[in-house]
Design an enzyme around this catalytic site. Structure first.
Site, mmCIF file in Angstrom:
data_model
loop_
_atom_site.group_PDB
_atom_site.id
_atom_site.type_symbol
_atom_site.label_atom_id
_atom_site.label_comp_id
_atom_site.label_asym_id
_atom_site.label_seq_id
_atom_site.Cartn_x
_atom_site.Cartn_y
_atom_site.Cartn_z
ATOM 1 N N LYS A 10 0.801 -1.267 0.241
ATOM 2 C CA LYS A 10 0.273 -0.111 0.309
ATOM 3 C C LYS A 10 1.087 1.189 -0.204
ATOM 4 O O LYS A 10 2.264 1.156 0.201
ATOM 5 C CB LYS A 10 -0.917 -0.224 1.189
ATOM 6 C CG LYS A 10 -2.000 -1.351 0.891
ATOM 7 C CD LYS A 10 -3.103 -0.770 2.126
ATOM 8 C CE LYS A 10 -3.727 -2.001 2.989
ATOM 9 N NZ LYS A 10 -4.658 -2.174 3.719
ATOM 10 N N TYR A 50 -11.970 -1.287 -3.620
ATOM 11 C CA TYR A 50 -12.783 -1.454 -2.909
ATOM 12 C C TYR A 50 -14.546 -1.176 -2.535
ATOM 13 O O TYR A 50 -15.411 -0.814 -1.681
ATOM 14 C CB TYR A 50 -12.333 -0.814 -1.833
ATOM 15 C CG TYR A 50 -10.908 -1.231 -1.002
ATOM 16 C CD1 TYR A 50 -10.750 -2.463 -0.279
ATOM 17 C CD2 TYR A 50 -9.880 -0.027 -1.217
ATOM 18 C CE1 TYR A 50 -9.655 -2.309 0.254
ATOM 19 C CE2 TYR A 50 -8.196 -0.690 -0.812
ATOM 20 C CZ TYR A 50 -8.642 -1.944 0.465
ATOM 21 O OH TYR A 50 -7.531 -2.595 0.673
ATOM 22 N N PHE A 58 -15.434 4.624 6.491
ATOM 23 C CA PHE A 58 -14.198 4.836 6.111
ATOM 24 C C PHE A 58 -13.740 4.175 4.915
ATOM 25 O O PHE A 58 -12.866 4.591 4.286
ATOM 26 C CB PHE A 58 -13.329 3.282 7.311
ATOM 27 C CG PHE A 58 -13.728 2.422 6.917
ATOM 28 C CD1 PHE A 58 -13.409 1.216 5.780
ATOM 29 C CD2 PHE A 58 -14.319 1.837 8.134
ATOM 30 C CE1 PHE A 58 -13.346 0.281 5.962
ATOM 31 C CE2 PHE A 58 -14.065 0.254 7.895
ATOM 32 C CZ PHE A 58 -13.881 -0.710 6.694
ATOM 33 N N ARG A 86 -2.093 -13.879 3.656
ATOM 34 C CA ARG A 86 -2.715 -13.227 5.293
ATOM 35 C C ARG A 86 -2.020 -12.910 6.811
ATOM 36 O O ARG A 86 -1.941 -12.938 7.301
ATOM 37 C CB ARG A 86 -4.512 -14.076 5.782
ATOM 38 C CG ARG A 86 -5.023 -12.746 4.201
ATOM 39 C CD ARG A 86 -6.964 -12.589 4.224
ATOM 40 N NE ARG A 86 -6.940 -11.695 5.798
ATOM 41 C CZ ARG A 86 -7.456 -10.937 5.101
ATOM 42 N NH1 ARG A 86 -6.977 -10.185 4.508
ATOM 43 N NH2 ARG A 86 -7.583 -10.288 6.091
ATOM 44 N N THR A 92 -5.417 -7.001 10.905
ATOM 45 C CA THR A 92 -6.214 -5.651 9.914
ATOM 46 C C THR A 92 -4.868 -4.948 10.596
ATOM 47 O O THR A 92 -4.624 -3.715 9.909
ATOM 48 C CB THR A 92 -7.533 -5.533 9.866
ATOM 49 O OG1 THR A 92 -8.083 -6.589 9.287
ATOM 50 C CG2 THR A 92 -7.727 -4.094 8.599
ATOM 51 N N ARG A 103 2.592 -6.450 8.842
ATOM 52 C CA ARG A 103 1.089 -5.726 9.637
ATOM 53 C C ARG A 103 1.771 -4.538 10.991
ATOM 54 O O ARG A 103 2.223 -3.550 10.972
ATOM 55 C CB ARG A 103 0.104 -5.229 9.899
ATOM 56 C CG ARG A 103 -0.703 -5.733 8.211
ATOM 57 C CD ARG A 103 -1.219 -6.039 8.189
ATOM 58 N NE ARG A 103 -2.728 -5.439 6.927
ATOM 59 C CZ ARG A 103 -3.782 -5.973 6.766
ATOM 60 N NH1 ARG A 103 -4.537 -7.483 7.139
ATOM 61 N NH2 ARG A 103 -3.927 -5.463 5.884
ATOM 62 N N ASN A 113 -1.527 0.517 6.807
ATOM 63 C CA ASN A 113 -1.615 -1.319 7.522
ATOM 64 C C ASN A 113 -0.348 -1.677 5.975
ATOM 65 O O ASN A 113 -0.233 -3.109 6.216
ATOM 66 C CB ASN A 113 -2.728 -1.976 7.802
ATOM 67 C CG ASN A 113 -3.731 -2.795 7.031
ATOM 68 O OD1 ASN A 113 -3.359 -1.707 5.125
ATOM 69 N ND2 ASN A 113 -4.852 -2.921 6.966
ATOM 70 N N HIS A 116 -2.058 -5.568 1.482
ATOM 71 C CA HIS A 116 -3.627 -6.132 1.157
ATOM 72 C C HIS A 116 -2.969 -7.718 0.498
ATOM 73 O O HIS A 116 -1.957 -7.612 0.163
ATOM 74 C CB HIS A 116 -4.067 -5.077 0.127
ATOM 75 C CG HIS A 116 -4.993 -6.004 -0.406
ATOM 76 N ND1 HIS A 116 -6.771 -6.057 0.257
ATOM 77 C CD2 HIS A 116 -5.372 -6.738 -1.244
ATOM 78 C CE1 HIS A 116 -7.706 -6.857 -0.596
ATOM 79 N NE2 HIS A 116 -7.129 -7.572 -1.495
ATOM 80 N N GLU A 127 -9.878 -9.749 -7.927
ATOM 81 C CA GLU A 127 -8.977 -9.351 -7.737
ATOM 82 C C GLU A 127 -7.363 -8.738 -8.792
ATOM 83 O O GLU A 127 -7.192 -8.030 -8.965
ATOM 84 C CB GLU A 127 -8.609 -8.724 -6.206
ATOM 85 C CG GLU A 127 -9.375 -8.865 -5.232
ATOM 86 C CD GLU A 127 -8.984 -8.599 -3.781
ATOM 87 O OE1 GLU A 127 -10.037 -8.233 -3.256
ATOM 88 O OE2 GLU A 127 -8.373 -9.513 -3.959
HETATM 89 P P1 GDP Z 1 -8.169 -6.926 5.747
HETATM 90 O O1 GDP Z 1 -8.841 -7.290 4.760
HETATM 91 O O2 GDP Z 1 -7.553 -7.390 7.321
HETATM 92 O O3 GDP Z 1 -7.596 -5.550 5.097
HETATM 93 O O4 GDP Z 1 -9.652 -5.838 6.183
HETATM 94 P P2 GDP Z 1 -11.135 -5.263 5.943
HETATM 95 O O5 GDP Z 1 -11.272 -5.688 4.145
HETATM 96 O O6 GDP Z 1 -11.496 -4.912 7.389
HETATM 97 O O7 GDP Z 1 -10.547 -3.895 5.547
HETATM 98 C C1 GDP Z 1 -9.672 -3.252 4.322
HETATM 99 C C2 GDP Z 1 -9.528 -1.768 5.197
HETATM 100 O O8 GDP Z 1 -10.021 -1.014 5.303
HETATM 101 C C3 GDP Z 1 -7.778 -2.525 5.797
HETATM 102 O O9 GDP Z 1 -6.830 -3.438 5.377
HETATM 103 C C4 GDP Z 1 -8.260 -0.867 6.401
HETATM 104 O O10 GDP Z 1 -6.666 -0.537 4.963
HETATM 105 C C5 GDP Z 1 -8.885 -0.630 5.926
HETATM 106 N N1 GDP Z 1 -9.909 -0.336 7.272
HETATM 107 C C6 GDP Z 1 -10.251 -1.055 7.500
HETATM 108 N N2 GDP Z 1 -10.490 -0.428 8.795
HETATM 109 C C7 GDP Z 1 -10.858 0.565 8.714
HETATM 110 C C8 GDP Z 1 -11.255 1.542 9.420
HETATM 111 O O11 GDP Z 1 -12.185 1.580 10.993
HETATM 112 N N3 GDP Z 1 -10.675 2.974 9.222
HETATM 113 C C9 GDP Z 1 -10.287 3.635 8.367
HETATM 114 N N4 GDP Z 1 -9.430 5.187 8.384
HETATM 115 N N5 GDP Z 1 -9.689 2.750 7.723
HETATM 116 C C10 GDP Z 1 -9.904 0.794 8.107
#
Ligand code: GDP
Length: 145
Positions: A10, A50, A58, A86, A92, A103, A113, A116, A127
């Site tokens: 990222k 996304y 968010f 992962r 996350t 991370r 973080n 992805h 994807e």
């Molecule tokens: P991942 O599968 O671990 O990447 O997590 P998710 O699919 O839940 O979220 C996608 C991405 O959104 C995450 O990797 C973060 O970059 C972002 N993200 C997730 N939760 C939050 C949040 O609460 N606030 C913000 N600003 N970004 C978030």
């Protein structure tokens, strides 16, 4: 299961010059790198990628972050590559992710973080197709004897 997954380095990790360290961790794992390129997403590109999160509070911040600078997109292949990648990434939120995970070591917070990874075979295929056409994906390269 022998499968492919999409990995993204990222914008936070690219701008902190962690791309090489992350690619090193991939190459030292059982995962094989079969496609890689650096690109900068438009807001629409990031929003499309996304789209599953578009109702989340968010979403706008996430789209702004993901289009804020270059990213490195990669296809990884191997046994259980989705879960394996992962596992290397960690959870996350970088503030809670254990040391030793990407991370935990290289990310900043829940948004910035570092990386992805796809979460299931169906999303991995969608994807990968979002970023790569078939000619950009290579057969795994075996190590020289
Ligand atoms: P991942 O599968 O671990 O990447 O997590 P998710 O699919 O839940 O979220 C996608 C991405 O959104 C995450 O990797 C973060 O970059 C972002 N993200 C997730 N939760 C939050 C949040 O609460 N606030 C913000 N600003 N970004 C978030």
């Amino acid at each position: 299961m022998h499968e492919r997954t999409l990995a993204i380095i990222k914008p936070d990790a690219v701008s902190s010059r962690h791309s090489g360290e992350i690619l090193r961790r991939i190459e030292e794992s059982e995962l094989r790198l079969i496609a890689v390129k650096m690109i900068t997403l438009s807001g629409d590109d990031a929003g499309g990628f996304y789209a599953v999160h578009k109702e989340r509070p968010f979403f706008r911040e996430l789209v702004n972050f993901m289009s804020s600078g270059p990213i490195v997109v990669c296809v990884l292949e191997g046994e259980n590559s989705i879960l394996r990648w992962r596992g290397l990434m960690g959870p996350t939120n970088s503030e809670d992710a254990p040391k030793g995970t990407i991370r935990g070591d290289l990310g900043i917070d829940i948004e910035r973080n570092a990386v992805h990874g796809s979460d299931a075979p169906g999303t991995a295929k969608l994807e990968i197709d979002y970023f790569f056409n078939a000619t950009e994906i290579c057969a795994p390269v075996e190590a020289l004897p």
